[in-house]
Design a protein around this motif. Sequence first.
Motif, PDB file in Angstrom:
ATOM      1  N   SER A  55       0.824  -1.204   0.000  1.00  0.00           N
ATOM      2  CA  SER A  55       0.000   0.000   0.000  1.00  0.00           C
ATOM      3  C   SER A  55       0.855   1.250   0.000  1.00  0.00           C
ATOM      4  O   SER A  55       1.905   1.306   0.628  1.00  0.00           O
TER       5      SER A  55
ATOM      6  N   ILE B 231       0.362   5.820  -0.715  1.00  0.00           N
ATOM      7  CA  ILE B 231      -0.456   6.980  -1.074  1.00  0.00           C
ATOM      8  C   ILE B 231       0.434   7.909  -1.883  1.00  0.00           C
ATOM      9  O   ILE B 231       1.488   8.332  -1.412  1.00  0.00           O
TER      10      ILE B 231
ATOM     11  N   ASP C  55       0.376  11.399  -4.473  1.00  0.00           N
ATOM     12  CA  ASP C  55      -0.449  12.512  -4.940  1.00  0.00           C
ATOM     13  C   ASP C  55      -0.449  12.561  -6.477  1.00  0.00           C
ATOM     14  O   ASP C  55       0.307  11.829  -7.126  1.00  0.00           O
TER      15      ASP C  55
ATOM     16  N   ILE D  10      -3.570  15.680   2.705  1.00  0.00           N
ATOM     17  CA  ILE D  10      -3.868  15.878   1.291  1.00  0.00           C
ATOM     18  C   ILE D  10      -4.078  17.351   1.021  1.00  0.00           C
ATOM     19  O   ILE D  10      -4.861  18.020   1.700  1.00  0.00           O
TER      20      ILE D  10
END
Length: 95
Positions: free
Chosen positions: A30, A32, A34, A55
């Motif tokens: 996993s 994250i 942008d 974010i």
Amino acid sequence: CQYLTRDAFPEDHPVEQEMPGGDVLMRGGSVIIDPTGTVLAGPVFDEETILYAEIDLDVKKRSHLDFDPVGHYSRPDVFQLKVNDAPADSVSFGA
């Protein structure tokens, strides 16, 4: 991606095949990222975890300038979307 081990399955639904990772069926990974490609959290492999990230919504707005699907990237002379609307089976079995 999820992290999944053999012991996550109940006894009445065992994993009977030998997997390349042994008892680890899915090793995770996993992350994250942008819209500009900056990694905000992770990647995390081989453990169960939850990733969190701050974010910046302005980054998303600015990233729309990188890809304009209806502007100069739109090439109907090259790309077409055709939809087959005829009835069809979603699954078929063959010999």
